[in-house]
Design an enzyme around this catalytic site. Structure first.
Site, PDB file in Angstrom:
ATOM      1  CD1 TRP A 108       0.308   0.262   3.399  1.00  0.00           C
ATOM      2  CD2 TRP A 108      -0.265  -1.847   2.912  1.00  0.00           C
ATOM      3  NE1 TRP A 108       0.763  -0.538   4.412  1.00  0.00           N
ATOM      4  CE2 TRP A 108       0.421  -1.832   4.149  1.00  0.00           C
ATOM      5  CE3 TRP A 108      -0.721  -3.063   2.400  1.00  0.00           C
ATOM      6  CZ2 TRP A 108       0.662  -3.006   4.867  1.00  0.00           C
ATOM      7  CZ3 TRP A 108      -0.476  -4.211   3.120  1.00  0.00           C
ATOM      8  CH2 TRP A 108       0.206  -4.181   4.340  1.00  0.00           C
TER       9      TRP A 108
ATOM     10  CD  GLU B 232      -3.887   3.445   6.925  1.00  0.00           C
ATOM     11  OE1 GLU B 232      -3.968   2.957   8.072  1.00  0.00           O
ATOM     12  OE2 GLU B 232      -2.811   3.816   6.425  1.00  0.00           O
TER      13      GLU B 232
ATOM     14  CE1 TYR C 173      -3.455   5.240  12.042  1.00  0.00           C
ATOM     15  CE2 TYR C 173      -5.138   3.910  10.956  1.00  0.00           C
ATOM     16  CZ  TYR C 173      -3.824   4.338  11.065  1.00  0.00           C
ATOM     17  OH  TYR C 173      -2.900   3.886  10.181  1.00  0.00           O
TER      18      TYR C 173
ATOM     19  CG  ASP D  34      -0.881   3.473  15.157  1.00  0.00           C
ATOM     20  OD1 ASP D  34      -0.109   4.354  15.611  1.00  0.00           O
ATOM     21  OD2 ASP D  34      -0.475   2.484  14.530  1.00  0.00           O
TER      22      ASP D  34
ATOM     23  CB  CYS E 107       9.639   2.426  19.391  1.00  0.00           C
ATOM     24  SG  CYS E 107       9.373   3.079  21.045  1.00  0.00           S
TER      25      CYS E 107
ATOM     26  CB  CYS F 264      17.157   1.947  22.531  1.00  0.00           C
ATOM     27  SG  CYS F 264      15.597   1.769  23.435  1.00  0.00           S
TER      28      CYS F 264
ATOM     29  CB  CYS G 174      15.778   4.451  18.357  1.00  0.00           C
ATOM     30  SG  CYS G 174      14.401   5.611  18.365  1.00  0.00           S
TER      31      CYS G 174
ATOM     32  CB  CYS H 196      14.150   8.543  23.638  1.00  0.00           C
ATOM     33  SG  CYS H 196      12.899   7.470  24.364  1.00  0.00           S
TER      34      CYS H 196
ATOM     35  CB  THR I  82     -10.855  -9.655  22.099  1.00  0.00           C
ATOM     36  OG1 THR I  82     -10.311  -9.595  20.780  1.00  0.00           O
ATOM     37  CG2 THR I  82     -10.221  -8.576  22.945  1.00  0.00           C
TER      38      THR I  82
END
Length: 358
Positions: free
Chosen positions: A26, A39, A122, A140, A194, A202, A205, A211, A298
């Site tokens: 996408w 999405e 979102y 998100d 992350c 890290c 990153c 951070c 869930t």
DNA sequence: AACTCGGGGGC
DNA sequence: GCCCCAGAGTT
């Protein structure tokens, strides 16, 4: 957070993104419809799970008009196994909206997008920024995690006020052309560096130097999330029911769990099988035990006993009797039943073999 | 604000 | 086991 530091974060992030972004299907299109489809599929769903569905969906329904005019059975079949099936039913409702109100073209307007079924804060931000280069945040779980860590923010991200606060903060800092890349860069960092489970990487990153969670040495402490309630257990007796050639399927209710999908007939475990047969019009049948299965949703666990039912005589039944080929082509069966389905097909094959060699 | 709504991958 | 994922709709 000061305006200044957020700008710095965006700059570092987009620079990193241009080098390290993944080549995802996408990201190769500018078609707002295709971006919209991606999405919706990506809501609460991992990239790798989405890929095959995305390609097949756009192949069969290449335009908003195709989606708007498709049968519900077809769109559910295209979504089979992906979960959260109301996503695709809402998307079709939205496609009809777009046909009626916007001449079949996605509106390049954040507020108009928000009015479409299935498009929330979102997705409206994602489509607006990625497809139309409009300056709106797309917050998100990734974004909330990255932001919580970068600013060592202790607010509970399960609270909608926390999400809303970040949306406003990011909105204020975004400018038009870069919004799509900033949003995607935040998510990309959250997905690949992350990361949500396990140690964040890290050392790779681009935000390491600023951070706050990294400086404090405890990035795993973020984000703060309130706990969710435990699942309830349900116990079912599930029937793979066949007349030798066809298999009984039952359409689920149009509301609630797995709405409008097809299922193997079942009753609560405490309900005796002969009683169920009487209700169903099954007059004579041979019953074999199958492997029990557990399926986790869930908020619910299904503990299923399973039975292979070879029906010898029946009256009217409330079922759709389908061949294996019909089932594969047209009937969306939730993953919860897939193992029992597969074992049933094997037993059916054995049964046919025995008949031939009798 | 709390619930509902799937499925699977990672640890 | 438990985590959570490119969330949105309903109550």
């Amino acid at each position: 957070m000061q305006e200044q530091s957020l700008q710095t974060v965006f700059a570092l992030l987009t620079e990193w993104y241009h080098v390290y972004k993944r080549d995802l299907p996408w990201r190769r299109t500018k078609d707002p419809y295709a971006i919209w489809v991606s999405e919706i599929m990506l809501q609460q769903t991992r990239v790798e799970a989405v890929k095959p569905y995305y390609a097949r969906f756009l192949e069969e329904l290449p335009t908003i008009r195709h989606l708007a005019e498709a049968d519900e059975e077809q769109i559910l079949k295209l979504w089979e196994g992906l979960g959260y099936y109301s996503r695709v039913r809402n998307m079709q409702a939205a496609a009809k909206q777009v046909m009626a109100e916007y001449d079949g073209k996605m509106p390049a307007d954040h507020k108009a997008l928000l009015r479409l079924k299935g498009i929330g804060p979102y997705t409206a931000g994602a489509v607006a920024s990625i497809a139309f280069s409009l300056p709106f945040a797309a917050v998100d779980g990734n974004v909330l995690r990255v932001m919580s860590r970068v600013f060592a923010d202790e607010r509970d991200i399960m609270l909608q006020q926390t999400k809303k606060a970040w949306e406003e903060e990011i909105n204020d800092a975004l400018t038009g052309e870069i919004a799509g890349d900033v949003n995607q860069a935040l998510m990309e960092l959250g997905a690949t560096v992350c990361v949500p489970n396990g140690e964040p990487k890290c050392e790779n990153c681009p935000l390491r130097t600023l951070c706050l969670a990294y400086q404090k040495g405890n990035p795993m402490q973020y984000p703060v999330k309130s706990e969710k309630k435990p699942r309830t257990k349900e116990y079912l007796s599930v029937c793979f029911m066949t007349d030798g050639k066809r298999i009984a399927l039952r359409k689920r209710d149009s509301k609630g769990l797995l709405a409008n999908l097809w299922e193997l007939p079942h009753v609560p475990k405490e309900y005796a099988l002969p009683m169920a047969f009487a209700d169903w019009g099954i007059q004579q049948a041979e019953i074999k035990n199958m492997r029990g299965q557990k399926h986790i949703f869930t908020h619910i666990e299904w503990h299923m006993d399973a039975y292979f039912i070879n029906v010898k005589a029946m009256a009217d039944t409330p079922f759709q009797w389908v061949t294996i080929e019909e089932a594969k082509e047209k009937y969306a069966l939730p993953s919860a039943f897939k193992k029992i389905w597969a074992e049933g097909l094997d037993m059916l094959e054995d049964m046919e073999y025995e008949q031939i060699h009798l």
